[in-house]
Design an enzyme around this catalytic site. Structure first.
Site, PDB file in Angstrom:
ATOM      1  N   ALA A   8       0.822  -1.209   0.000  1.00  0.00           N
ATOM      2  CA  ALA A   8       0.000   0.000   0.000  1.00  0.00           C
ATOM      3  C   ALA A   8       0.858   1.261   0.000  1.00  0.00           C
ATOM      4  O   ALA A   8       2.050   1.224   0.267  1.00  0.00           O
ATOM      5  CB  ALA A   8      -0.903  -0.008   1.231  1.00  0.00           C
ATOM      6  N   HIS A   9       0.203   2.364  -0.312  1.00  0.00           N
ATOM      7  CA  HIS A   9       0.853   3.681  -0.283  1.00  0.00           C
ATOM      8  C   HIS A   9       1.194   4.079   1.163  1.00  0.00           C
ATOM      9  O   HIS A   9       0.460   3.715   2.087  1.00  0.00           O
ATOM     10  CB  HIS A   9      -0.089   4.753  -0.834  1.00  0.00           C
ATOM     11  CG  HIS A   9      -0.405   4.614  -2.292  1.00  0.00           C
ATOM     12  ND1 HIS A   9      -1.400   3.796  -2.753  1.00  0.00           N
ATOM     13  CD2 HIS A   9       0.131   5.205  -3.394  1.00  0.00           C
ATOM     14  CE1 HIS A   9      -1.463   3.888  -4.074  1.00  0.00           C
ATOM     15  NE2 HIS A   9      -0.542   4.728  -4.492  1.00  0.00           N
ATOM     16  N   GLY A  10       2.235   4.857   1.308  1.00  0.00           N
ATOM     17  CA  GLY A  10       2.605   5.390   2.626  1.00  0.00           C
ATOM     18  C   GLY A  10       2.947   4.277   3.588  1.00  0.00           C
ATOM     19  O   GLY A  10       3.580   3.288   3.212  1.00  0.00           O
ATOM     20  N   ASP A  66      -4.024  -1.524  -1.462  1.00  0.00           N
ATOM     21  CA  ASP A  66      -4.971  -0.527  -0.948  1.00  0.00           C
ATOM     22  C   ASP A  66      -5.921   0.010  -2.015  1.00  0.00           C
ATOM     23  O   ASP A  66      -7.127   0.039  -1.823  1.00  0.00           O
ATOM     24  CB  ASP A  66      -4.230   0.626  -0.241  1.00  0.00           C
ATOM     25  CG  ASP A  66      -3.175   1.308  -1.093  1.00  0.00           C
ATOM     26  OD1 ASP A  66      -2.828   0.784  -2.172  1.00  0.00           O
ATOM     27  OD2 ASP A  66      -2.664   2.368  -0.673  1.00  0.00           O
TER      28      ASP A  66
END
Lengths: 130, 158
Positions: A8-10, A66
């Site tokens: 996922a991002h972040g 995500d």
């Protein structure tokens, strides 16, 4: 047991895993990968491939990402297309992961169903009258 | 023809494009111009499937891109022009396409690249292309998301 890779991002993936382990207990064969700003998607693909190798014991792997269409999704899709025994589901949330974790002794196909059902069923509108 | 935004982003269509730019700008079609991607069946198929609902995607090589944009095939539509690097834009400009402003979104770090900001790293080839684009009078600004304050590229790389 089916392996799990969360991408996922972040820092969502690592935070999601840590948080899920608070409820489901410490997990084996689960890896989280954080995709941060400035990272190359080719590098991300490599990390996903390595992660799959690390968690897959022959029963297959489910990659959960995500955001439909995001870079983690696209990188995972490429890995999943090039290699058998990988399922990929987008839109991961806590309910989805918490359904996947205890279902992992089942067949990969059934783990995917558990992911989809868990993810959907965990989203409800609160209505006190019902 | 309405090119609403020309963006350099080596991830092409991804979260920031789908969730941020296409929601704040009236984009009707995303035109990806890249010689490598135009030949890559898997990436092409993926990019076509990840576009926001209601937004068309066209993936072209540079030659096709120049032709389509000059012949006004997309004249009725508001376009987001997406490329992976500044050399492609220089190619378009040298082939007669009018571009006044370029948004630099994401250029990932890798071997032989120098970081300019957290999300933008450039190679020597990129730097040369940017300098030429600047000489053409094109405005070059780093701006990852619509609400970010744009940062002028040239002072950062000189």
């Amino acid at each position: 047991m089916v392996g799990v890779v969360i991408v996922a991002h972040g820092s969502f993936a690592s935070a999601l895993l840590t948080t899920a382990e608070q409820i489901a207990g410490k997990q084996e064969q689960v890896v989280s990968l954080d995709f941060t700003m400035g990272e190359n998607t080719a590098d991300l693909q490599l990390r996903i491939r390595e992660a799959v190798r690390g968690v897959d014991t022959g029963q297959g792997t489910i990659i959960i990402v995500d955001l439909l269409g995001g870079s983690p999704y696209q990188a995972a899709a490429i890995v999943a297309m090039q290699q058998p025994g990988i399922e990929m589901v987008a839109g991961v949330n806590m309910p989805m992961l918490l359904e996947i974790l205890p279902a992992r002794n089942d067949k990969l196909m059934n783990v995917t169903s558990a992911a989809l059902n868990g993810g959907h069923d965990g989203i409800r509108n609160f209505d006190i009258m019902k | 023809m309405g090119i609403e935004l020309v963006r350099i982003d080596d991830r092409l269509i991804h979260g920031q494009i789908v969730m941020a730019w296409c929601k704040t700008m009236p984009i009707e079609r995303i035109v990806v111009i890249d010689d490598e991607v135009a030949l890559d069946f898997i990436r092409k198929m993926l990019l076509e499937t990840v576009a926001p609902p209601g937004i068309n995607v066209t993936i072209l090589n540079v030659t096709q891109g120049v032709e389509s944009l000059k012949t006004d095939i997309f004249a009725e539509e508001k376009l987001l022009l997406l490329v992976t690097n500044p050399t492609t834009i220089l190619n378009l400009v040298e082939n007669g396409l009018e571009i006044s402003k370029v948004n630099i979104g994401g250029m990932s770090f890798g071997q032989g690249k120098t970081p300019v900001t957290k999300a933008v790293s450039i190679s020597d080839t990129d730097k040369r292309a940017f300098k030429e684009l600047h000489e053409h009078g094109i405005d070059l600004q780093i701006q990852i998301l619509p609400h970010d304050t744009p940062l002028d590229l040239m002072p950062e790389i000189n």
